[in-house]
Design a protein around this motif. Structure first.
Motif, PDB file in Angstrom:
ATOM      1  N   ALA A  36      36.062  39.644  49.448  1.00 36.57           N
ATOM      2  CA  ALA A  36      36.070  39.252  48.041  1.00 36.57           C
ATOM      3  C   ALA A  36      37.484  38.874  47.591  1.00 36.57           C
ATOM      4  O   ALA A  36      38.465  39.459  48.053  1.00 36.57           O
ATOM      5  N   TYR A  37      37.550  37.913  46.682  1.00 36.65           N
ATOM      6  CA  TYR A  37      38.819  37.473  46.119  1.00 36.65           C
ATOM      7  C   TYR A  37      38.883  37.710  44.614  1.00 36.65           C
ATOM      8  O   TYR A  37      39.889  37.422  43.978  1.00 36.65           O
ATOM      9  N   GLN A  38      37.771  38.242  44.070  1.00 34.65           N
ATOM     10  CA  GLN A  38      37.706  38.587  42.646  1.00 34.65           C
ATOM     11  C   GLN A  38      36.471  39.458  42.426  1.00 34.65           C
ATOM     12  O   GLN A  38      35.599  39.556  43.296  1.00 34.65           O
ATOM     13  N   ASP A  39      36.399  40.105  41.269  1.00 36.56           N
ATOM     14  CA  ASP A  39      35.263  40.975  40.966  1.00 36.56           C
ATOM     15  C   ASP A  39      33.929  40.237  41.098  1.00 36.56           C
ATOM     16  O   ASP A  39      32.946  40.807  41.554  1.00 36.56           O
ATOM     17  N   ARG A  40      33.905  38.979  40.693  1.00 36.95           N
ATOM     18  CA  ARG A  40      32.664  38.206  40.753  1.00 36.95           C
ATOM     19  C   ARG A  40      32.122  38.133  42.180  1.00 36.95           C
ATOM     20  O   ARG A  40      30.919  38.186  42.398  1.00 36.95           O
ATOM     21  N   ASP A  41      33.022  38.025  43.164  1.00 39.96           N
ATOM     22  CA  ASP A  41      32.577  38.007  44.564  1.00 39.96           C
ATOM     23  C   ASP A  41      31.903  39.326  44.925  1.00 39.96           C
ATOM     24  O   ASP A  41      30.861  39.340  45.586  1.00 39.96           O
ATOM     25  N   VAL A  42      32.492  40.433  44.499  1.00 41.39           N
ATOM     26  CA  VAL A  42      31.919  41.746  44.805  1.00 41.39           C
ATOM     27  C   VAL A  42      30.528  41.855  44.191  1.00 41.39           C
ATOM     28  O   VAL A  42      29.574  42.271  44.860  1.00 41.39           O
TER      29      VAL A  42
END
Length: 75
Positions: A36-42
């Motif tokens: 992940a590169y940001q919360d949205r990815d998680v």
């Protein structure tokens, strides 16, 4: 007592390429969901893994273990 079959998510420290590995443990087995590169990815990884309300899970220390600072992403 914690349900051993309940998914437990680990978001690892930022790696050399700027991403954080995300795993989920189900019934004692760890599964790599991705980097992940940001919360949205998680949240997308968790949604794809079938977890409900992934946005709310991110701040639940009983379900998510942030290694390093929570919600910290390279700029």
């Amino acid at each position: 007592m914690e349900d051993p079959s309940a998914p437990f998510v680990t978001v690892y420290r930022v790696g050399p390429r700027g991403g954080r590995r995300v795993t989920v443990r189900v019934r004692g087995v760890d599964h790599i969901l991705g980097v992940a590169y940001q919360d949205r990815d998680v949240t997308e990884f968790l949604r794809a893994a079938g977890l409900e309300d992934p946005e709310q899970l991110l701040d639940d220390p009983q379900r998510v273990d942030w290694r390093g600072q929570p919600h910290q992403w390279p700029t």
